[in-house]
Design an enzyme around this catalytic site. Structure first.
Site, short mmCIF file in Angstrom:
data_model
loop_
_atom_site.label_atom_id
_atom_site.label_comp_id
_atom_site.label_asym_id
_atom_site.label_seq_id
_atom_site.Cartn_x
_atom_site.Cartn_y
_atom_site.Cartn_z
N HIS A 78 2.04 -1.98 -12.09
CA HIS A 78 0.75 -1.68 -12.89
C HIS A 78 0.92 -0.02 -13.42
O HIS A 78 1.33 0.94 -12.59
CB HIS A 78 -0.51 -1.54 -11.76
CG HIS A 78 -0.60 -2.87 -11.00
ND1 HIS A 78 -1.36 -3.35 -10.13
CD2 HIS A 78 0.03 -4.06 -11.30
CE1 HIS A 78 -1.26 -4.40 -9.86
NE2 HIS A 78 -0.40 -5.03 -10.76
N ARG A 108 0.86 -1.17 0.04
CA ARG A 108 0.04 0.16 0.17
C ARG A 108 0.92 1.28 0.15
O ARG A 108 0.38 2.35 0.20
CB ARG A 108 -0.96 -0.11 1.14
CG ARG A 108 -1.81 -1.50 1.31
CD ARG A 108 -2.88 -1.22 2.31
NE ARG A 108 -3.98 -0.10 2.15
CZ ARG A 108 -4.85 -0.09 1.27
NH1 ARG A 108 -4.91 -1.06 0.40
NH2 ARG A 108 -5.43 0.89 1.04
N HIS A 112 8.06 -6.10 -7.54
CA HIS A 112 6.71 -5.70 -7.71
C HIS A 112 6.47 -4.16 -6.86
O HIS A 112 6.75 -4.28 -5.69
CB HIS A 112 5.34 -6.51 -7.53
CG HIS A 112 3.92 -6.32 -7.95
ND1 HIS A 112 3.62 -5.01 -8.08
CD2 HIS A 112 3.33 -7.10 -8.69
CE1 HIS A 112 2.48 -5.21 -8.72
NE2 HIS A 112 2.22 -6.31 -9.17
N GLU A 141 0.35 -15.85 -8.73
CA GLU A 141 -0.31 -15.20 -7.53
C GLU A 141 -1.63 -15.30 -7.37
O GLU A 141 -2.67 -14.69 -7.46
CB GLU A 141 -0.36 -13.74 -8.44
CG GLU A 141 0.96 -12.84 -8.94
CD GLU A 141 0.72 -11.75 -9.71
OE1 GLU A 141 0.05 -11.60 -10.51
OE2 GLU A 141 1.36 -10.75 -9.34
N HIS A 152 -5.62 -11.28 -15.90
CA HIS A 152 -5.68 -10.09 -16.26
C HIS A 152 -6.15 -10.08 -17.71
O HIS A 152 -7.09 -9.26 -18.34
CB HIS A 152 -4.70 -8.98 -16.05
CG HIS A 152 -4.49 -8.65 -14.64
ND1 HIS A 152 -3.25 -7.84 -14.26
CD2 HIS A 152 -5.02 -9.32 -13.56
CE1 HIS A 152 -3.29 -8.15 -12.92
NE2 HIS A 152 -4.09 -8.76 -12.56
N ASP A 198 -0.08 -11.05 -17.29
CA ASP A 198 -0.86 -11.64 -16.34
C ASP A 198 -2.04 -12.31 -16.93
O ASP A 198 -2.68 -11.66 -17.58
CB ASP A 198 -1.62 -10.54 -15.34
CG ASP A 198 -1.87 -11.18 -14.12
OD1 ASP A 198 -2.84 -11.90 -14.26
OD2 ASP A 198 -1.67 -10.95 -13.09
N HIS A 216 -8.08 -13.20 -9.00
CA HIS A 216 -7.45 -14.45 -9.39
C HIS A 216 -7.83 -15.90 -8.79
O HIS A 216 -8.51 -15.94 -7.61
CB HIS A 216 -6.21 -14.38 -8.81
CG HIS A 216 -5.31 -13.11 -9.15
ND1 HIS A 216 -3.75 -12.84 -8.97
CD2 HIS A 216 -5.68 -12.19 -10.04
CE1 HIS A 216 -3.69 -11.75 -9.74
NE2 HIS A 216 -4.78 -11.30 -10.21
N TYR A 265 1.14 -1.61 -5.46
CA TYR A 265 -0.17 -1.43 -6.36
C TYR A 265 -0.86 -0.24 -6.32
O TYR A 265 -1.85 0.27 -7.13
CB TYR A 265 -1.25 -2.56 -6.38
CG TYR A 265 -1.59 -3.22 -5.11
CD1 TYR A 265 -2.53 -2.57 -4.47
CD2 TYR A 265 -1.00 -4.42 -4.74
CE1 TYR A 265 -3.02 -3.04 -3.21
CE2 TYR A 265 -1.34 -4.87 -3.59
CZ TYR A 265 -2.47 -4.19 -2.70
OH TYR A 265 -2.88 -4.30 -1.58
N ASP A 270 -10.87 -8.75 -12.61
CA ASP A 270 -9.61 -9.23 -11.81
C ASP A 270 -9.54 -9.86 -10.78
O ASP A 270 -9.17 -9.45 -9.50
CB ASP A 270 -8.54 -7.66 -11.54
CG ASP A 270 -7.31 -7.91 -11.13
OD1 ASP A 270 -6.80 -9.01 -11.02
OD2 ASP A 270 -6.53 -6.87 -10.85
N HIS A 306 2.73 -13.39 -15.24
CA HIS A 306 2.04 -13.78 -14.10
C HIS A 306 0.94 -14.94 -14.40
O HIS A 306 0.11 -14.72 -15.08
CB HIS A 306 1.21 -12.70 -13.54
CG HIS A 306 2.13 -11.57 -12.85
ND1 HIS A 306 1.82 -10.41 -12.43
CD2 HIS A 306 3.63 -11.69 -12.57
CE1 HIS A 306 2.55 -9.61 -11.67
NE2 HIS A 306 3.72 -10.34 -11.76
N GLU A 337 2.69 -3.90 -16.33
CA GLU A 337 1.75 -5.20 -16.31
C GLU A 337 0.42 -5.09 -17.20
O GLU A 337 -0.06 -4.06 -17.16
CB GLU A 337 1.51 -5.51 -14.70
CG GLU A 337 0.62 -6.75 -14.69
CD GLU A 337 0.70 -7.17 -13.40
OE1 GLU A 337 1.16 -6.63 -12.57
OE2 GLU A 337 -0.26 -8.11 -13.17
ZN ZN Z 1 -4.54 -9.18 -10.69
FE FE Z 2 -0.38 -9.97 -11.67
FE FE Z 3 0.42 -7.11 -10.26
#
Ligand code: ZN
Ligand code: FE
Ligand code: FE
Length: 282
Positions: free
Chosen positions: A108, A37, A67, A257, A180, A177, A227, A70, A225, A212, A143
């Site tokens: 992202h 975060r 990564h 993920e 995604h 991904d 997963h 996000y 989105d 991913h 991504e």
């Molecule tokens: Zn995702």
């Molecule tokens: Fe991802």
């Molecule tokens: Fe991601």
């Protein structure tokens, strides 16, 4: 050999991640550079990095993927938010150079929050132009996104438009991904070859540096989105295994993920995908 691993917590340092990855049968791993975060990153510990280098060499880990948090949004309508994204990206990239040169850093692209795709793309490219240095060794990956809300990167065209505007684009790649792009509408179940041809035509397959590997809880083009575990979603084990085995993808590093109660869930998925790995490479 299939280069595969999963997302791991960075809270106990680099050496611990290498140990954990190896214990799960992984030969790579992904981690957040800091609290996902945002917030301050932990200081680098030279002893931890030294231990990491030895453990990674033992475990055959050559590739790792960091990564970005996000919550970063270089396409925000608020200047303060854009500046925070810039500061964090610059700090993360400097840490990558110091701790793990030559590795991959994924982000992202951002959400335009009503400003429009065009403005968002310009702002993301502007941020990249501010943080990418000609002599850097890290490759920054954008991504592919599900196109949820005002997310940018839900189409190959949007990612290409960002990369086109970047001066040092030799340091930019793409992380695909599977959840995604499926949620974004790309049919990787019935027409993987067609999707890869489209990727190649619009972005260029040479930009593709990481995958991913996630199943999706939702049907194609849902833009959700969410997963799912490998084989427990709408993409399915067969289609995901066809991706690791595809002659144009089999050499890439793959990252799970998937939602897990225990880390051992990743070990099961890694083992199943390894057992099904037999790419026909020319
Ligand atoms: Zn995702
Ligand atoms: Fe991802
Ligand atoms: Fe991601």
């Amino acid at each position: 050999m299939l280069t595969i691993g999963c997302h791991l917590s960075c809270s106990k340092g680099y050496a611990n991640m290498a140990r954990e990855a190896a214990s799960l049968g992984g030969t790579t791993f992904q981690f957040f550079t800091r609290n996902p975060r945002g917030g301050k990153a932990k200081a680098l510990d030279p002893h931890d990095l030294e231990a990491f280098a030895a453990l990674a060499a033992d475990a055959g880990i050559e590739r790792i993927l960091a990564h970005a948090p996000y919550t970063l949004n270089p396409a925000s309508s608020k200047e303060q938010t854009r500046e925070f994204a810039l500061m964090t990206l610059a700090d993360d990239l400097a840490r990558m150079e110091e701790a793990t040169p030559g590795q991959l850093y994924n982000m992202h692209p951002g959400s335009h929050v009503g400003q429009g795709v065009e403005v968002g793309i310009e702002q993301i490219a502007e941020a990249l132009n501010a943080v990418l240095k000609p002599d850097m060794t890290t490759t920054l990956l954008l991504e592919t996104m599900a196109g949820k809300g005002s997310e940018i990167g839900g189409t190959f065209e949007e990612l290409a438009a960002i990369i086109e505007r970047v001066n040092h684009d030799e340091h930019v790649g793409v992380c695909l991904d599977t959840c995604h792009i499926w949620d974004g509408g790309y049919d990787i179940v019935e027409d993987l070859d067609g999707v890869l041809e489209e990727f190649d035509r619009i972005i260029g397959l040479d930009r593709l540096r990481a995958i991913h590997l996630n199943d999706s809880l939702n049907v194609r083009a849902s833009h959700k989105d969410r997963h799912a575990r490998i084989g427990e979603g709408h993409i399915g084990f067969e289609a995901l295994s066809a991706i690791t085995n595809h002659p144009k993808l089999a050499h890439l590093p793959f990252y799970l993920e998937t939602p897990q109660d225990e880390l051992s869930g990743y070990a099961e998925e890694i083992a199943a995908l390894r057992a099904a790995y037999a790419p026909v490479l020319s």
